[in-house]
Scaffold this motif. Structure first.
Motif, PDB file in Angstrom:
ATOM      1  N   LEU A 173      19.289  -8.063  -7.566  1.00 38.51           N
ATOM      2  CA  LEU A 173      19.904  -9.297  -8.084  1.00 38.51           C
ATOM      3  C   LEU A 173      21.130  -9.681  -7.247  1.00 38.51           C
ATOM      4  CD1 LEU A 173      19.539 -11.392 -10.501  1.00 38.51           C
ATOM      5  CD2 LEU A 173      21.543 -10.258 -11.469  1.00 38.51           C
TER       6      LEU A 173
ATOM      7  N   ARG B  48       6.345 -10.316   8.453  1.00 38.12           N
ATOM      8  CA  ARG B  48       5.470  -9.411   9.201  1.00 38.12           C
ATOM      9  C   ARG B  48       4.258  -8.968   8.385  1.00 38.12           C
ATOM     10  NH1 ARG B  48       8.577  -4.033  10.707  1.00 38.12           N
ATOM     11  NH2 ARG B  48       6.539  -3.375  11.396  1.00 38.12           N
ATOM     12  N   GLY B  49       4.378  -9.014   7.063  1.00 31.30           N
ATOM     13  CA  GLY B  49       3.256  -8.598   6.225  1.00 31.30           C
ATOM     14  C   GLY B  49       2.382  -9.779   5.825  1.00 31.30           C
TER      15      GLY B  49
ATOM     16  N   GLY C  58      15.387 -13.109   1.745  1.00 33.77           N
ATOM     17  CA  GLY C  58      14.750 -14.235   2.427  1.00 33.77           C
ATOM     18  C   GLY C  58      13.956 -15.153   1.497  1.00 33.77           C
TER      19      GLY C  58
ATOM     20  N   HIS D 258       7.699  -1.559   2.236  1.00 33.51           N
ATOM     21  CA  HIS D 258       6.532  -2.375   1.907  1.00 33.51           C
ATOM     22  C   HIS D 258       6.599  -3.690   2.652  1.00 33.51           C
ATOM     23  CE1 HIS D 258       6.159   0.543  -1.340  1.00 33.51           C
ATOM     24  NE2 HIS D 258       7.464   0.373  -1.520  1.00 33.51           N
TER      25      HIS D 258
ATOM     26  N   VAL E 276      13.749 -14.908   8.623  1.00 32.26           N
ATOM     27  CA  VAL E 276      12.897 -13.780   9.012  1.00 32.26           C
ATOM     28  C   VAL E 276      12.889 -12.779   7.856  1.00 32.26           C
ATOM     29  CG1 VAL E 276      12.387 -12.099  10.794  1.00 32.26           C
ATOM     30  CG2 VAL E 276      13.729 -14.135  11.372  1.00 32.26           C
ATOM     31  N   GLY E 277      11.734 -12.634   7.199  1.00 29.57           N
ATOM     32  CA  GLY E 277      11.630 -11.734   6.049  1.00 29.57           C
ATOM     33  C   GLY E 277      11.633 -12.528   4.753  1.00 29.57           C
TER      34      GLY E 277
ATOM     35  N   GLY F  79      15.344  -6.531   5.401  1.00 28.40           N
ATOM     36  CA  GLY F  79      15.643  -5.273   4.731  1.00 28.40           C
ATOM     37  C   GLY F  79      16.600  -4.492   5.625  1.00 28.40           C
TER      38      GLY F  79
ATOM     39  N   LEU G 228      17.053  -6.158 -13.146  1.00 26.28           N
ATOM     40  CA  LEU G 228      17.906  -7.077 -12.385  1.00 26.28           C
ATOM     41  C   LEU G 228      19.333  -7.062 -12.925  1.00 26.28           C
ATOM     42  CD1 LEU G 228      15.310  -9.896 -11.587  1.00 26.28           C
ATOM     43  CD2 LEU G 228      16.206  -8.109 -10.112  1.00 26.28           C
TER      44      LEU G 228
ATOM     45  N   ALA H 270      13.978   2.942  -1.192  1.00 29.24           N
ATOM     46  CA  ALA H 270      13.736   1.700  -1.914  1.00 29.24           C
ATOM     47  C   ALA H 270      14.999   0.855  -2.031  1.00 29.24           C
ATOM     48  CB  ALA H 270      13.199   2.012  -3.307  1.00 29.24           C
TER      49      ALA H 270
ATOM     50  N   GLY I  94       7.175 -11.297  -0.026  1.00 28.31           N
ATOM     51  CA  GLY I  94       7.905 -10.816  -1.211  1.00 28.31           C
ATOM     52  C   GLY I  94       8.593  -9.483  -0.962  1.00 28.31           C
ATOM     53  N   GLY I  95       8.243  -8.809   0.124  1.00 28.66           N
ATOM     54  CA  GLY I  95       8.917  -7.563   0.512  1.00 28.66           C
ATOM     55  C   GLY I  95       8.859  -6.497  -0.575  1.00 28.66           C
TER      56      GLY I  95
ATOM     57  N   ALA J  14      16.509 -11.387   7.327  1.00 28.63           N
ATOM     58  CA  ALA J  14      16.443 -10.765   5.994  1.00 28.63           C
ATOM     59  C   ALA J  14      15.267  -9.794   5.966  1.00 28.63           C
ATOM     60  CB  ALA J  14      16.278 -11.844   4.920  1.00 28.63           C
TER      61      ALA J  14
HETATM   62  C1  LIG Z   1       9.319   0.972  -5.865  1.00 34.38           C
HETATM   63  C2  LIG Z   1      10.575   0.155  -5.863  1.00 34.38           C
HETATM   64  C3  LIG Z   1      11.229  -0.114  -7.050  1.00 34.38           C
HETATM   65  C4  LIG Z   1      12.399  -0.876  -7.043  1.00 34.38           C
HETATM   66  N1  LIG Z   1      12.956  -1.220  -8.229  1.00 34.38           N
HETATM   67  C5  LIG Z   1      14.023  -2.039  -8.238  1.00 34.38           C
HETATM   68  C6  LIG Z   1      14.547  -2.526  -9.464  1.00 34.38           C
HETATM   69  O1  LIG Z   1      14.032  -2.239 -10.545  1.00 34.38           O
HETATM   70  N2  LIG Z   1      15.641  -3.342  -9.416  1.00 34.38           N
HETATM   71  C7  LIG Z   1      16.221  -3.697  -8.219  1.00 34.38           C
HETATM   72  O2  LIG Z   1      17.228  -4.413  -8.247  1.00 34.38           O
HETATM   73  N3  LIG Z   1      15.740  -3.250  -7.062  1.00 34.38           N
HETATM   74  C8  LIG Z   1      14.647  -2.459  -7.031  1.00 34.38           C
HETATM   75  N4  LIG Z   1      14.117  -2.067  -5.848  1.00 34.38           N
HETATM   76  C9  LIG Z   1      14.825  -2.442  -4.616  1.00 34.38           C
HETATM   77  C10 LIG Z   1      14.602  -3.897  -4.237  1.00 34.38           C
HETATM   78  O3  LIG Z   1      13.223  -4.179  -4.189  1.00 34.38           O
HETATM   79  C11 LIG Z   1      15.266  -4.131  -2.893  1.00 34.38           C
HETATM   80  O4  LIG Z   1      16.647  -3.832  -3.012  1.00 34.38           O
HETATM   81  C12 LIG Z   1      15.150  -5.563  -2.417  1.00 34.38           C
HETATM   82  O5  LIG Z   1      13.812  -5.984  -2.367  1.00 34.38           O
HETATM   83  C13 LIG Z   1      15.771  -5.654  -1.031  1.00 34.38           C
HETATM   84  O6  LIG Z   1      15.705  -6.987  -0.584  1.00 34.38           O
HETATM   85  P1  LIG Z   1      15.776  -7.295   0.959  1.00 34.38           P
HETATM   86  O7  LIG Z   1      15.661  -8.762   1.110  1.00 34.38           O
HETATM   87  O8  LIG Z   1      16.928  -6.580   1.533  1.00 34.38           O
HETATM   88  O9  LIG Z   1      14.486  -6.569   1.599  1.00 34.38           O
HETATM   89  P2  LIG Z   1      12.919  -6.691   1.230  1.00 34.38           P
HETATM   90  O10 LIG Z   1      12.745  -7.206  -0.160  1.00 34.38           O
HETATM   91  O11 LIG Z   1      12.310  -5.399   1.567  1.00 34.38           O
HETATM   92  O12 LIG Z   1      12.427  -7.798   2.230  1.00 34.38           O
HETATM   93  C14 LIG Z   1      12.368  -7.599   3.621  1.00 34.38           C
HETATM   94  C15 LIG Z   1      11.190  -8.396   4.162  1.00 34.38           C
HETATM   95  O13 LIG Z   1      11.271  -8.489   5.577  1.00 34.38           O
HETATM   96  C16 LIG Z   1       9.989  -8.269   6.138  1.00 34.38           C
HETATM   97  N5  LIG Z   1      10.219  -7.813   7.507  1.00 34.38           N
HETATM   98  C17 LIG Z   1      10.759  -6.636   7.906  1.00 34.38           C
HETATM   99  N6  LIG Z   1      10.873  -6.603   9.242  1.00 34.38           N
HETATM  100  C18 LIG Z   1      10.406  -7.792   9.699  1.00 34.38           C
HETATM  101  C19 LIG Z   1      10.262  -8.351  11.004  1.00 34.38           C
HETATM  102  N7  LIG Z   1      10.661  -7.681  12.081  1.00 34.38           N
HETATM  103  N8  LIG Z   1       9.716  -9.589  11.108  1.00 34.38           N
HETATM  104  C20 LIG Z   1       9.311 -10.287  10.009  1.00 34.38           C
HETATM  105  N9  LIG Z   1       9.425  -9.789   8.744  1.00 34.38           N
HETATM  106  C21 LIG Z   1       9.980  -8.563   8.603  1.00 34.38           C
HETATM  107  C22 LIG Z   1       9.362  -7.248   5.216  1.00 34.38           C
HETATM  108  O14 LIG Z   1       7.965  -7.221   5.329  1.00 34.38           O
HETATM  109  C23 LIG Z   1       9.834  -7.758   3.855  1.00 34.38           C
HETATM  110  O15 LIG Z   1       8.967  -8.734   3.344  1.00 34.38           O
HETATM  111  C24 LIG Z   1      12.942  -1.329  -5.818  1.00 34.38           C
HETATM  112  C25 LIG Z   1      12.271  -1.081  -4.625  1.00 34.38           C
HETATM  113  C26 LIG Z   1      11.095  -0.349  -4.636  1.00 34.38           C
HETATM  114  C27 LIG Z   1      10.384  -0.099  -3.322  1.00 34.38           C
END
Ligand SMILES: Cc1cc2nc3c(=O)[nH]c(=O)nc-3n(C[C@H](O)[C@H](O)[C@H](O)COP(=O)(O)OP(=O)(O)OC[C@H]3O[C@@H](n4cnc5c(N)ncnc54)[C@H](O)[C@@H]3O)c2cc1C
Ligand code: SF4
Length: 525
Positions: free
Chosen positions: A498, A34-35, A15, A75, A9-10, A268, A89, A451, A79-80, A266
């Motif tokens: 990373l 979800r997106g 994910g 977002h 999920v995600g 977020g 990274l 973020a 790719g989230g 996954a």
């Molecule tokens: C503007 C910006 C700049 C950044 N720059 C950096 C950087 O330079 N270096 C770095 O290391 N990190 C950076 N980050 C942070 C990094 O992007 C995040 O730490 C990382 O993406 C988190 O990964 P994640 O898997 O926890 O969540 P996400 O990548 O956010 O993935 C979560 C996914 O789950 C989906 N989702 C949520 N709820 C549900 C649901 N109920 N059902 C189905 N799908 C769902 C979302 O749509 C999303 O696709 C940045 C973030 C932003 C916003």
């Protein structure tokens, strides 16, 4: 009810990476996101659309402790958050895996050592084609392999900055960048080295994000299915409450339930906590994986500061995010506690300032915004945020998400800012002029810039103080895993993606073993 071997999920850093790792096993995998695909369109690279009009920010409303609504900067796309990320990274430092004493208290140890994650960091760097140079950063942890690609070169003004820092006795380094840039063969390079990277989506798919490097390669395998616009709203369990039996999803106006032998969340940090809390049952009255009451707690993010200094000469740099400085990561001569990381952030562009309040744009009275942007050299300062039980995500019966947060390590953050400010004169910049840049954080509530959110579902050895075990499996449920940044017991002061990717690969190996497909472990990258 469709049945899968694994449901993820995600599709972000956690994910999307896991999907690619598991895909070659031939196991039946469902990705729920979800997106939708992030549209490829001219607005991807327009600062006004991205930073002022919030074109790619979710329309969610969250609430602060006082009940005040705000729009979180998150977002929802395949790719989230990585679709918008700056692709810096970094590995956590080796010391970040142990207990570290900070000005505001202890940063707790991880249940695994750096050594255990190291091979997966290497694989994650390979999967995400990280460009960098080993041996320049004195805080760099030991590594088993070189970066898969050479460092992205500095443009002249940043090279000058690097030289001046070195002359002043510091150790600037080439920042690790996840961009698909081939400087030796630009006609064939996917990345065109533009100014619209950090915080923007990449219109040419030149950024190593989780869609491009995770989901799309996973979908080349027939056994992987992606369902877009599919929001998981609840996890169902068996009557004993020992396993997840169904993932309830809203999709195209209907509600469907999918079942998987293994379910990996996954979403977020905030949304993973929300889903687990909203899946409460009689056996798990406080939510799934929440016997310890830890789910939603210990919310961390880098309450980072984006600042700009004014270069005496114009700064014509296009791709600015090539330099980092960790000389103050663990402290300074004047401050015995860790301060954090300094890195470059995407170059200021005048339209980015237009969403700001007049007071905030009064940077220097005689300077127009265009002139400020031309001279700006932009830095991103991150200090470690400490996990606090009261910094938490909670959800009421109507699904309203409240984020309670009080700042940690404010003094260390101030010291880091002061350190950089004190250096400006030596770096051909207007002395004393270091301005806050609000492009990322124009929302009035500082933590709307979430973020780097992490920590709502931490893993650990002790079921009394953690939600997940060392394999990132829920202590109380046999087939429920979490692999996003919510698992972090502490966040360090470098960017988190990373580490989430590397941990996904680590957990992925464990899952392959459980699925009887361990021959695919360690092979993915
Ligand atoms: C503007 C910006 C700049 C950044 N720059 C950096 C950087 O330079 N270096 C770095 O290391 N990190 C950076 N980050 C942070 C990094 O992007 C995040 O730490 C990382 O993406 C988190 O990964 P994640 O898997 O926890 O969540 P996400 O990548 O956010 O993935 C979560 C996914 O789950 C989906 N989702 C949520 N709820 C549900 C649901 N109920 N059902 C189905 N799908 C769902 C979302 O749509 C999303 O696709 C940045 C973030 C932003 C916003
Ligand atoms: S610098 Fe490269 S990866 Fe980043 S947005 Fe521009 S083309 Fe895409």
């Amino acid at each position: 009810m469709d049945a899968y071997d694994v449901i993820i999920v995600g599709t972000g850093a956690g994910g999307g990476t896991l999907a690619r790792h598991l895909a070659p096993s031939g196991k039946k995998i469902l990705l729920l996101e979800r997106g939708d695909w992030l549209p490829r369109e001219p607005q991807n690279w327009l600062a006004q659309d991205v930073f002022v009009d919030n074109r790619y920010v979710s329309e969610d409303t969250w609430y602060d402790t006082k009940g005040k609504p705000f729009q979180p900067q998150i977002h929802y796309f395949v790719g989230g958050a990585t679709k918008l990320y700056g692709a810096a990274l970094y590995r956590l430092r080796e010391e970040d895996f142990g207990e570290l004493r900070h000005h505001d208290g202890l940063s707790p140890a991880w249940p695994i050592s750096y050594d255990e994650l190291e091979p997966y960091y290497t694989k994650a760097e390979q999967m995400y084609e990280v460009h960098g140079a080993r041996g320049e950063d004195p805080t760099e942890p030991p590594t088993s392999a070189p970066y898969p690609h050479p460092a992205v070169s500095h443009e002249p003004r940043i090279q000058q900055l690097s030289d001046q820092l070195e002359a002043a006795g510091y150790h600037p380094f080439h920042a690790p960048c996840g961009i698909l840039l081939d400087e030796q063969n630009m006609p064939y390079s996917r990345c065109v080295r533009c100014a619209n990277c950090d915080g923007f989506p990449c219109a040419v798919h030149g950024k190593a994000d989780a869609e491009v490097m995770g989901v799309r390669p996973a979908l080349e395998h027939d056994n992987v299915t992606l369902l877009r616009n599919a929001k998981a709203v609840k996890l169902e369990t068996n009557p004993e409450g020992t396993a997840v039996t169904g993932v309830v999803v809203t999709h195209d106006g209907t509600t469907e339930t999918f079942s998987g032998d293994l379910v990996v969340v996954a979403c977020g940090a905030a949304n993973t906590a929300k889903l687990l809390l909203e899946s409460a049952t009689d056996e798990h009255p406080n939510g799934l994986a929440n016997g310890s009451d830890q789910v939603g707690r210990n919310f961390m993010f880098h309450d980072s500061v984006a600042v700009l200094a004014l270069s005496r000469e114009e700064n014509p740099t296009v791709y600015q995010k090539t330099l980092g400085l960790n000389d103050f990561y663990f402290g300074s001569d004047e401050f015995e506690f860790p301060l954090g990381n300094i890195q470059m952030v995407g170059k200021s562009q005048a339209p980015m300032f237009h969403g700001e309040k007049p007071g905030e744009t009064k940077l220097a009275p005689e300077w127009t915004l265009e002139r400020v942007a031309r001279h700006a050299i932009d830095f991103w300062l991150s200090t470690e945020d400490l996990p606090r039980a009261d910094n938490r995500v909670s959800v009421d019966r109507d699904g309203k998400l409240t984020l309670s947060y009080s700042e940690t390590n404010a003094e260390a953050k101030k010291q880091l800012y002061g350190k950089l400010r004190s250096l400006l004169g030596k770096l051909d910049m207007n002395e004393g002029h270091l301005f806050h840049r609000f492009a990322y954080m124009k929302n009035e509530i500082p933590f709307a810039g979430c973020a780097h959110q992490a920590g709502t579902c931490r893993f650990g050895d002790d079921p009394a103080t953690s939600a997940l075990n060392v394999d990132c499996r829920a202590h109380e449920l046999d087939n429920l895993y979490v692999v996003d940044t919510s698992i972090f017991p502490s966040i360090g002061a470098v960017n988190p993606a990373l580490t989430a990717m590397a941990n996904s690969l680590r957990v992925g190996d464990h899952l392959l073993e459980r699925l009887g497909a361990s021959e695919y472990a360690a092979a993915a990258a």
